[in-house]
Design a protein around this motif. Sequence first.
Motif, PDB file in Angstrom:
ATOM      1  N   GLY A  52       0.807  -1.210   0.000  1.00  0.00           N
ATOM      2  CA  GLY A  52       0.000   0.000   0.000  1.00  0.00           C
ATOM      3  C   GLY A  52       0.838   1.257   0.000  1.00  0.00           C
ATOM      4  O   GLY A  52       2.070   1.230  -0.166  1.00  0.00           O
ATOM      5  N   ASP A  53       0.153   2.379   0.219  1.00  0.00           N
ATOM      6  CA  ASP A  53       0.836   3.670   0.226  1.00  0.00           C
ATOM      7  C   ASP A  53       1.713   3.842   1.456  1.00  0.00           C
ATOM      8  O   ASP A  53       2.697   4.570   1.424  1.00  0.00           O
ATOM      9  CB  ASP A  53      -0.199   4.805   0.186  1.00  0.00           C
ATOM     10  CG  ASP A  53      -1.017   4.796  -1.093  1.00  0.00           C
ATOM     11  OD1 ASP A  53      -0.402   4.799  -2.169  1.00  0.00           O
ATOM     12  OD2 ASP A  53      -2.251   4.795  -1.014  1.00  0.00           O
ATOM     13  N   ASP A  54       1.349   3.172   2.535  1.00  0.00           N
ATOM     14  CA  ASP A  54       2.043   3.389   3.798  1.00  0.00           C
ATOM     15  C   ASP A  54       3.003   2.270   4.182  1.00  0.00           C
ATOM     16  O   ASP A  54       4.013   2.529   4.838  1.00  0.00           O
ATOM     17  CB  ASP A  54       1.019   3.554   4.934  1.00  0.00           C
ATOM     18  CG  ASP A  54       0.166   4.799   4.756  1.00  0.00           C
ATOM     19  OD1 ASP A  54       0.663   5.766   4.164  1.00  0.00           O
ATOM     20  OD2 ASP A  54      -0.989   4.791   5.215  1.00  0.00           O
ATOM     21  N   SER A  55       2.683   1.032   3.805  1.00  0.00           N
ATOM     22  CA  SER A  55       3.467  -0.102   4.295  1.00  0.00           C
ATOM     23  C   SER A  55       3.573  -1.207   3.256  1.00  0.00           C
ATOM     24  O   SER A  55       2.694  -1.355   2.409  1.00  0.00           O
ATOM     25  CB  SER A  55       2.819  -0.694   5.561  1.00  0.00           C
ATOM     26  OG  SER A  55       2.640   0.266   6.554  1.00  0.00           O
ATOM     27  N   GLU A  56       4.642  -1.964   3.364  1.00  0.00           N
ATOM     28  CA  GLU A  56       4.733  -3.272   2.718  1.00  0.00           C
ATOM     29  C   GLU A  56       4.236  -4.282   3.746  1.00  0.00           C
ATOM     30  O   GLU A  56       4.626  -4.231   4.915  1.00  0.00           O
ATOM     31  CB  GLU A  56       6.177  -3.600   2.344  1.00  0.00           C
ATOM     32  CG  GLU A  56       6.762  -2.761   1.228  1.00  0.00           C
ATOM     33  CD  GLU A  56       6.442  -3.311  -0.155  1.00  0.00           C
ATOM     34  OE1 GLU A  56       5.741  -4.345  -0.230  1.00  0.00           O
ATOM     35  OE2 GLU A  56       6.905  -2.713  -1.132  1.00  0.00           O
ATOM     36  N   VAL A  57       3.383  -5.203   3.302  1.00  0.00           N
ATOM     37  CA  VAL A  57       2.837  -6.191   4.224  1.00  0.00           C
ATOM     38  C   VAL A  57       3.135  -7.582   3.681  1.00  0.00           C
ATOM     39  O   VAL A  57       2.758  -7.917   2.552  1.00  0.00           O
ATOM     40  CB  VAL A  57       1.314  -6.004   4.414  1.00  0.00           C
ATOM     41  CG1 VAL A  57       0.797  -6.991   5.460  1.00  0.00           C
ATOM     42  CG2 VAL A  57       0.996  -4.576   4.843  1.00  0.00           C
ATOM     43  N   LEU A  58       3.834  -8.395   4.477  1.00  0.00           N
ATOM     44  CA  LEU A  58       4.261  -9.727   4.064  1.00  0.00           C
ATOM     45  C   LEU A  58       3.620 -10.782   4.958  1.00  0.00           C
ATOM     46  O   LEU A  58       3.308 -10.532   6.127  1.00  0.00           O
ATOM     47  CB  LEU A  58       5.783  -9.856   4.158  1.00  0.00           C
ATOM     48  CG  LEU A  58       6.635  -8.747   3.528  1.00  0.00           C
ATOM     49  CD1 LEU A  58       8.112  -9.032   3.775  1.00  0.00           C
ATOM     50  CD2 LEU A  58       6.340  -8.597   2.052  1.00  0.00           C
ATOM     51  N   LEU A  59       3.443 -11.978   4.394  1.00  0.00           N
ATOM     52  CA  LEU A  59       2.975 -13.131   5.161  1.00  0.00           C
ATOM     53  C   LEU A  59       4.128 -14.118   5.257  1.00  0.00           C
ATOM     54  O   LEU A  59       4.669 -14.563   4.244  1.00  0.00           O
ATOM     55  CB  LEU A  59       1.776 -13.783   4.484  1.00  0.00           C
ATOM     56  CG  LEU A  59       1.199 -15.024   5.181  1.00  0.00           C
ATOM     57  CD1 LEU A  59       0.672 -14.662   6.572  1.00  0.00           C
ATOM     58  CD2 LEU A  59       0.102 -15.661   4.336  1.00  0.00           C
ATOM     59  N   CYS A  60       4.489 -14.463   6.489  1.00  0.00           N
ATOM     60  CA  CYS A  60       5.614 -15.365   6.725  1.00  0.00           C
ATOM     61  C   CYS A  60       5.105 -16.707   7.247  1.00  0.00           C
ATOM     62  O   CYS A  60       4.388 -16.756   8.256  1.00  0.00           O
ATOM     63  CB  CYS A  60       6.573 -14.736   7.730  1.00  0.00           C
ATOM     64  SG  CYS A  60       8.005 -15.758   8.108  1.00  0.00           S
ATOM     65  N   ASN A  61       5.457 -17.763   6.532  1.00  0.00           N
ATOM     66  CA  ASN A  61       5.122 -19.145   6.937  1.00  0.00           C
ATOM     67  C   ASN A  61       3.622 -19.375   7.104  1.00  0.00           C
ATOM     68  O   ASN A  61       3.212 -20.335   7.763  1.00  0.00           O
ATOM     69  CB  ASN A  61       5.838 -19.509   8.246  1.00  0.00           C
ATOM     70  CG  ASN A  61       7.345 -19.437   8.131  1.00  0.00           C
ATOM     71  OD1 ASN A  61       7.895 -19.459   7.034  1.00  0.00           O
ATOM     72  ND2 ASN A  61       8.020 -19.324   9.260  1.00  0.00           N
ATOM     73  N   GLY A  62       2.817 -18.501   6.525  1.00  0.00           N
ATOM     74  CA  GLY A  62       1.371 -18.630   6.643  1.00  0.00           C
ATOM     75  C   GLY A  62       0.853 -18.356   8.041  1.00  0.00           C
ATOM     76  O   GLY A  62      -0.333 -18.585   8.322  1.00  0.00           O
ATOM     77  N   LEU A  63       1.721 -17.840   8.926  1.00  0.00           N
ATOM     78  CA  LEU A  63       1.358 -17.668  10.328  1.00  0.00           C
ATOM     79  C   LEU A  63       1.532 -16.246  10.853  1.00  0.00           C
ATOM     80  O   LEU A  63       0.870 -15.863  11.827  1.00  0.00           O
ATOM     81  CB  LEU A  63       2.213 -18.602  11.209  1.00  0.00           C
ATOM     82  CG  LEU A  63       2.043 -20.101  10.984  1.00  0.00           C
ATOM     83  CD1 LEU A  63       3.102 -20.846  11.791  1.00  0.00           C
ATOM     84  CD2 LEU A  63       0.644 -20.540  11.393  1.00  0.00           C
ATOM     85  N   PHE A 109      10.472  -2.918  11.299  1.00  0.00           N
ATOM     86  CA  PHE A 109       9.258  -3.664  10.957  1.00  0.00           C
ATOM     87  C   PHE A 109       8.610  -4.197  12.228  1.00  0.00           C
ATOM     88  O   PHE A 109       9.206  -4.183  13.311  1.00  0.00           O
ATOM     89  CB  PHE A 109       9.568  -4.808   9.983  1.00  0.00           C
ATOM     90  CG  PHE A 109      10.576  -5.798  10.480  1.00  0.00           C
ATOM     91  CD1 PHE A 109      10.199  -6.899  11.234  1.00  0.00           C
ATOM     92  CD2 PHE A 109      11.922  -5.628  10.197  1.00  0.00           C
ATOM     93  CE1 PHE A 109      11.133  -7.805  11.701  1.00  0.00           C
ATOM     94  CE2 PHE A 109      12.882  -6.517  10.662  1.00  0.00           C
ATOM     95  CZ  PHE A 109      12.475  -7.618  11.420  1.00  0.00           C
ATOM     96  N   ASN A 110       7.375  -4.643  12.064  1.00  0.00           N
ATOM     97  CA  ASN A 110       6.618  -5.190  13.185  1.00  0.00           C
ATOM     98  C   ASN A 110       5.967  -6.494  12.751  1.00  0.00           C
ATOM     99  O   ASN A 110       5.527  -6.632  11.600  1.00  0.00           O
ATOM    100  CB  ASN A 110       5.537  -4.197  13.628  1.00  0.00           C
ATOM    101  CG  ASN A 110       6.120  -2.886  14.118  1.00  0.00           C
ATOM    102  OD1 ASN A 110       6.630  -2.796  15.218  1.00  0.00           O
ATOM    103  ND2 ASN A 110       6.057  -1.853  13.272  1.00  0.00           N
ATOM    104  N   VAL A 111       5.906  -7.455  13.662  1.00  0.00           N
ATOM    105  CA  VAL A 111       5.361  -8.773  13.340  1.00  0.00           C
ATOM    106  C   VAL A 111       4.163  -9.051  14.249  1.00  0.00           C
ATOM    107  O   VAL A 111       4.222  -8.839  15.464  1.00  0.00           O
ATOM    108  CB  VAL A 111       6.422  -9.876  13.536  1.00  0.00           C
ATOM    109  CG1 VAL A 111       5.856 -11.236  13.106  1.00  0.00           C
ATOM    110  CG2 VAL A 111       7.698  -9.548  12.763  1.00  0.00           C
ATOM    111  N   PRO A 127       6.966  -0.205   7.534  1.00  0.00           N
ATOM    112  CA  PRO A 127       6.554   1.172   7.229  1.00  0.00           C
ATOM    113  C   PRO A 127       7.423   1.791   6.135  1.00  0.00           C
ATOM    114  O   PRO A 127       8.627   1.534   6.064  1.00  0.00           O
ATOM    115  CB  PRO A 127       6.731   1.899   8.563  1.00  0.00           C
ATOM    116  CG  PRO A 127       7.766   1.102   9.299  1.00  0.00           C
ATOM    117  CD  PRO A 127       7.569  -0.326   8.875  1.00  0.00           C
ATOM    118  N   LYS A 128       6.786   2.613   5.306  1.00  0.00           N
ATOM    119  CA  LYS A 128       7.511   3.237   4.193  1.00  0.00           C
ATOM    120  C   LYS A 128       8.022   4.642   4.523  1.00  0.00           C
ATOM    121  O   LYS A 128       8.837   5.178   3.793  1.00  0.00           O
ATOM    122  CB  LYS A 128       6.603   3.307   2.963  1.00  0.00           C
ATOM    123  CG  LYS A 128       6.316   1.953   2.336  1.00  0.00           C
ATOM    124  CD  LYS A 128       5.507   2.106   1.053  1.00  0.00           C
ATOM    125  CE  LYS A 128       5.332   0.771   0.345  1.00  0.00           C
ATOM    126  NZ  LYS A 128       4.548   0.916  -0.914  1.00  0.00           N
TER     127      LYS A 128
END
Length: 308
Positions: free
Chosen positions: A36-47, A91-93, A53-54
Amino acid sequence: MTMCEFSSPQIPITDIENAMERIGSPVRELRRLDAGDDSEVLLCNGLFVIKIPKRPSVRVTQQREFAVYSFLKQYDLPALIPEVIFQCSEFNVMSFIPGENFGFQEYALLSEKEKEALASDMAIFLRRLHGISVPLSEKPFCEIFEDKRKRYLEDQEQLLEVLENRKLLNAPLQKNIQTIYEHIGQNQELFNYAACLVHNDFSSSNMVFRHNRLYGVIDFGDVIVGDPDNDFLCLLDCSMDDFGKDFGRKVLRHYGHRNPQLAERKAEINDAYWPIQQVLLGVQREDRSLFCKGYRELLAIDPDAFIL
């Protein structure tokens, strides 16, 4: 390890791998959920969901968002919310809440009984959230408290400055803007509410569904302590982004709202205000397309749309 292709230098892959090792879940699969405009959002290990933040301002917003998740952990909410797993400056998880694809078309296929049950789910969640007492003298709540009247005044000042700097402010437009904010300021009922914890972007895109019921609520990135009616704005939208205004009215009824007509009128005023928000967001995000779209729509705004 399976990874999607990452071309953005903003994604600290090595740091993510090290962090996931430390929490006992080495990276096996990493894929992008959103950019998105503000963040990259990733999914790790499906969990696990990793939010990157950008911009520095978004980093602050995410810190507050995750602080709210941690605070809410002590409460027995009727739908799941993300659990904080790991935080650092880059980053935050948080935990991933899996669900089913559920949009306007899926909603339209529900029976009336199922629609009422879903509306009840959302109303119960909001009543619980809005009823939580927050320590206003402590962070992050002292930072996310919204003075709505002050916010409108700041918007007006910023809007005029932005347009003037770009030589887009003429006398008729300036008069229209002044009239818009005069109408808003005169709407005393807009500012007459008991401030509470508000998700502030309570739309279907930020909900998780299972078996046609509300299962989780995510993305508290816009969370404030403010007007509880903000959480009905998206639900009362006439578009197909959510489930239509009739569904929003069902939620209001199950919520036991004391003045549903006022909540609807606030949603209409919020819709009318969207061009101004686009202009200001366009500047904030350096998004020329968003700015230009908002400016074109701003020229066509009827100031009377802001009379309550």
